[in-house]
Structures are given as structure tokens and as C-alpha cells.
Design an enzyme around this catalytic site. Structure first.
Site, PDB file in Angstrom:
ATOM      1  CB  CYS A   1      -1.127  -0.123   1.048  1.00  0.00           C
ATOM      2  SG  CYS A   1      -2.082  -1.400   1.051  1.00  0.00           S
TER       3      CYS A   1
ATOM      4  CG  HIS B   1      -1.469   4.522   5.050  1.00  0.00           C
ATOM      5  ND1 HIS B   1      -1.250   4.548   3.871  1.00  0.00           N
ATOM      6  CD2 HIS B   1      -1.443   3.123   5.559  1.00  0.00           C
ATOM      7  CE1 HIS B   1      -1.320   3.201   3.526  1.00  0.00           C
ATOM      8  NE2 HIS B   1      -1.372   2.369   4.325  1.00  0.00           N
TER       9      HIS B   1
ATOM     10  CD  GLU C   1      -0.881   7.311   9.480  1.00  0.00           C
ATOM     11  OE1 GLU C   1      -2.036   6.506   9.193  1.00  0.00           O
ATOM     12  OE2 GLU C   1      -0.582   8.328   8.550  1.00  0.00           O
TER      13      GLU C   1
ATOM     14  CE  LYS D   1      -4.962   4.654   1.993  1.00  0.00           C
ATOM     15  NZ  LYS D   1      -3.616   5.612   2.324  1.00  0.00           N
TER      16      LYS D   1
ATOM     17  CG  HIS E   1      -6.333   1.376   0.949  1.00  0.00           C
ATOM     18  ND1 HIS E   1      -5.341   1.879   0.194  1.00  0.00           N
ATOM     19  CD2 HIS E   1      -5.701   0.899   2.098  1.00  0.00           C
ATOM     20  CE1 HIS E   1      -4.244   1.499   0.586  1.00  0.00           C
ATOM     21  NE2 HIS E   1      -4.447   0.777   1.913  1.00  0.00           N
TER      22      HIS E   1
ATOM     23  CG  PHE F   1      -0.209  -5.911   3.904  1.00  0.00           C
ATOM     24  CD1 PHE F   1      -0.580  -5.195   4.993  1.00  0.00           C
ATOM     25  CD2 PHE F   1      -1.105  -6.521   2.930  1.00  0.00           C
ATOM     26  CE1 PHE F   1      -2.063  -4.989   5.386  1.00  0.00           C
ATOM     27  CE2 PHE F   1      -2.605  -6.515   3.422  1.00  0.00           C
ATOM     28  CZ  PHE F   1      -2.799  -5.742   4.717  1.00  0.00           C
TER      29      PHE F   1
END
Lengths: 79, 406
Positions: free
Chosen positions: B161, B301, B312, B330, B335, B394
Site C-alpha cells: 500500500c 495513511h 500511525e 481514504k 483505499h 504490508f
């Protein structure tokens, strides 16, 4: 020329290859439609779902759509 | 301006808010989630997404639309817009000096259901011969090169991502190193594929708020329960400032810093303290020659998974003490994995240019465990000289971009 096979062929050219329907005509060759070797093999595999015969790839580029439709409706062609 | 700064001279976007930079900026400012029921996902446990109304056949013609996966088609249109926005003439540039770096988290799964179905039916001979060539993750970059005649370094970057942001960082390094004069960089991806939806749902990463798709993507909210599938492309044009100046281009912003790191903690779970994210933030600021106190805004993010938003927050608290105002795009756009890093970088540039922070949608009940100043309900005016964009993937792969005014 088998008209139902010709319809299957043109439908596949439109949906799978993205050919503009206005460019299609029985006397058109695949070369005139600018199908490269990758597009021709994609077309042949896609048509296999719907027709009795597998299109032979050799020399296919120079065939007209009508000639290809005839090959597709002949039960043993290309096998 | 410092020595390593790279100019951002063009932007291009395709997102669920529409095709083009203007449509996306407008959608972000409206601050409403664009998630809705998705016919492509009908019958699945999660049957909604943030879909773009992007029409590949209308934008590119029937032939390219039949040949290209959505991630390639969206990348082409975003790249064309970015190049036009930068005032570049593709017939006049030196094609060997134009790089393309586009991120994608994986191969496009758009047509694989059909291929797998033929294999399961014992008919592998009916699998499309185009299955591989259309779906491999380097194809958006390759197709952009083909479309624009850009013949310099051309590659994909894959950091899950974070891919779009990493692509911009890597492209920035190519520009800095003199490996090219111009780089088209960003990300493009569509997660609107059935196997993608099933895979993410099985790992419990998606919001299951099927009764309320519009309320599903709620980053930093106490009731968040996962991310929402999206799609889109974001492409930036990068050049050395002297190169931009010499051709009379006016940069939108400067890319001042890039930091990359790896959690080296777990396959997919982020480090509980946000260690890797904090490392990337520190690295990006150091690269820019800035300190945390210089940063006026963080484009988060913010995926709306329980664990991403928590770690985060911890990373931000660790780096900034009291973090500056945050927003999470997002919440509006969903996403789009590799696409998001590119889209959000463009969003950060626009935020800086307009001195306006778009709001985070669906933040009705801010999580008390994440005490952040998150812009919500309406856009917020702010005096901004440094904006940071976070992207985490990831594999523990993190990328942070730092932008400043041109």
C-alpha cells in the site's frame, strides 16, 4: 459463409479486441483491422468457447472475416 | 530551497471523485465518502467499494480499453494529464531522458477469476493468452512509456500500500542522480476485483459496514472497522528545479524529502509502536533538512483499520510530540493500494498550493485513544510551508514524502 458464425466472429472482435463495429465487413482481412499476433491468438482462444473449430493461426492475418467464418463452421478445420 | 529539492511541475489524477485533478480536489473538499454498493462485487460478503466513473473506452478508445487492465488505463490518463499540466511537449522532449516509475501492490486481478474458472473446469486451453501481459504489475509503467514515447528508465515499484509513494521517492532519486531529466511517477491500482475483495475480507482487513457503505471508511473514528476497496491513479511530473526553470515551467511544489523504512517486525501487522513509520518520518525530514517542528500538516495513511490508525497515531506522537493537523483522504476515496500513494502525494501538493486542508469524512466519533487534531466537517485554512504524506504497506514497508512550496 455461415451467418451465425460470422456474427460470433464480429461480436468477439468487438468485445474482446475492441474493434470499432463500423470497421467490420466480410471482405475485410485481419491485417486490415491491424490485429497483431497477440490479438489473433486472443481472438482464436476466445472463439473456441463458441464455435466448433479452432482458427488456425498460420496465415490467419491475410484471411477475410468471411473466410475465417467459413473455417470456424467447418467441423474439422484447424484441428 | 536546498540542493536536493526536486520540482513537482505537473499532476494527474483518476479517482473515485472523478477524472482529473480538479474533480478530485473538489471531491476531497466536499468531505463525503464516495463508497457505494458495487455490482462487480455482488454476492460477496463485502459488496461495496469506492469506484471511479472513469470510462476507459471513452477516454482512450475501444481498442486500448479492450487491451488494458483498469490500472494501466487509469495510469495512462493520469500521466497524460500530468504531462499536459507540466506544459511538456512529448514531441520536443528527449525521450531517452524521461523516466516512468509507477507503483502497484500486485498484479491486476481484474480478469483472473475467468482464467481460474477455465482451469477449474479442466479447460486451461481457454485461458486468455493476454492474461499475463495485461496484468503484470509493471504494465502501467510500460503502457505509459508506450503511450507517451517516454524511453528512459521505466519500472514498477511494489511496496504494497506504499507503492505509489515509494515510486515517487525512487523516481526522485533517479532525477537527483541525473539518470533522467524528467520523471513521471506515482501509483495506479484498482482493488475492485472479486478475488481481491475476498482475499482482503478473509484477512479481516475490510470494513463490513454493508448496511452503510458511505459510513464505512472512517479513519481515526472509534467505530472504524477496516478499509474500503478503491481504485485510482495519481501521477506527478518531477524535474530538477534548474531543468524546470530552463524550460519556463512553474512548479506547483517542491519534493523536499523522501524517507523509506521497513518495520522488520511482522509480515503484515505494523510494529505496535509505529517504529517503522516513525523511522520513515525521521528519515524523510532529515533528507529534507527539516525538523518535526517545521511540519504544518500530515496527510495520513489513515486506512481505517483498527491497527493502522493506532500505530500511525503512535508514530506521529513519537515524532512530533503534539502532531500538526492531520487529514485522511481514504475516508473519501477509499483505499486503492498502490494508487493511493500517488493520489495522496498529489493531494498533499494541492493542500500546499491552496493552503487548505481537506476534511476527513465520517469522523463522527473521534477515537479518544488517538488524540490527534484531525480536520473534519469542512476544509481548514492553514498557513503551510511543509506538508508530509505518509504511506505504509504490508511487509512493514513505509514511505514518507515531504513537500514544500515552490
Amino acid at each position: 459463409m455461415s451467418s451465425s458464425t460470422y456474427e460470433t466472429l464480429t461480436e468477439t472482435l468487438i468485445t474482446r479486441i475492441g474493434i470499432d463495429p463500423e470497421r467490420l465487413a466480410p471482405e475485410r482481412t485481419f491485417a486490415e483491422l491491424e490485429l497483431d499476433s497477440m490479438a489473433l491468438v486472443e481472438l482464436a482462444v476466445a472463439l473456441d468457447e463458441h464455435t466448433d473449430s479452432l482458427l488456425p493461426l498460420e496465415g490467419l492475418s491475410d484471411l477475410t472475416l468471411a473466410e475465417a467464418a467459413d473455417l470456424l463452421s467447418a467441423p474439422t478445420a484447424g484441428r | 530551497m536546498s540542493k536536493g529539492d526536486v520540482a513537482v511541475t505537473g499532476l494527474g489524477l483518476v479517482t473515485p471523485a472523478g477524472t482529473g485533478v480538479a474533480a478530485t480536489w473538489e471531491g476531497l473538499l466536499a468531505g463525503r465518502s464516495l463508497a457505494a454498493r458495487d455490482p462487480l462485487l455482488a454476492g460477496l460478503a463485502v459488496d461495496f467499494s469506492c469506484a471511479s466513473d472513469f470510462d476507459a473506452a471513452g477516454a482512450l478508445g475501444r481498442r486500448p480499453a479492450a487491451r488494458l487492465e483498469r490500472f494501466s488505463a487509469m495510469a495512462l490518463i493520469a500521466a497524460r494529464e500530468a504531462v499536459a499540466d507540466a506544459g511538456l511537449d512529448t514531441t520536443a522532449w528527449d525521450p531517452l531522458r524521461v523516466a516512468v516509475v509507477i507503483g502497484a501492490s500486485s498484479a491486476s486481478m481484474e480478469h483472473y477469476d475467468q482464467a481460474f474458472a477455465w482451469m477449474a473446469a479442466g479447460r486451461p486451453d481457454r485461458v486468455s493468452p493476454m492474461a499475463i501481459m495485461r496484468s503484470i504489475p509493471n504494465m502501467p509503467a510500460g503502457e505509459v512509456g508506450l503511450d507517451l514515447g517516454a524511453r528512459g528508465p521505466n519500472l514498477a515499484v511494489s511496496t504494497a500500500c506504499a507503492s505509489g509513494a515509494t515510486a515517487i521517492g525512487v523516481a526522485r532519486d533517479l532525477v537527483r542522480a541525473g539518470s533522467c531529466d524528467i520523471a513521471l511517477a506515482g501509483g495506479s491500482e484498482s482493488l475492485r476485483a472479486r478475488s481481491t475483495a475476498v482475499g482482503f475480507h478473509q484477512m479481516r482487513a475490510l470494513s463490513t459496514r454493508g448496511h452503510d457503505p458511505e459510513g464505512a471508511s472512517r479513519p481515526f473514528d472509534a467505530d472504524r472497522d477496516g478499509f474500503v476497496l478503491g481504485e485510482g491513479a495519481g501521477v506527478l511530473v518531477l524535474e530538477r528545479p534548474a531543468h524546470a526553470r530552463a524550460r519556463g515551467a512553474r512548479p506547483r511544489a517542491l519534493l523536499r524529502g523522501y524517507g523509506a523504512s521497513c518495520d522488520a517486525h511482522h509480515t503484515v501487522a505494523p510494529h505496535p509502536d509505529g517504529r517503522g513509520a516513525a523511522d520513515a518520518l525521521h528519515a524523510a525530514l532529515a533528507d529534507a533538512g527539516l525538523t518535526p517542528g517545521d511540519v504544518g500538516h500530515v496527510n495520513a495513511h489513515g486506512t481505517a483499520t483498527k491497527i493502522n490508525d493506532l500505530t500511525e497515531y503512535r508514530a506521529l506522537a513519537r515524532v512530533f510530540g503534539t502532531p500538526p493537523p492531520v487529514t485522511a483522504p481514504k475516508s473519501v476515496l477509499g483505499h486503492s493500494a498502490g494508487g493511493s500513494g500517488g493520489i495522496e502525494a498529489a493531494c498533499a501538493v494541492l493542500t500546499l498550493q491552496h493552503q487548505l486542508i481537506p476534511p476527513t469524512a465520517n469522523l463522527d466519533n473521534p477515537d479518544p485513544g488517538l488524540p490527534l487534531d484531525i480536520v473534519r466537517k469542512a476544509p481548514r485554512r492553514a498557513r503551510l510551508t511543509t506538508v508530509v504524506s505518509n504511506s505504509f504497506g504490508f511487509g512493514g514497508q513505509n514511505a514518507v514524502l515531504v513537500f514544500g512550496p515552490a
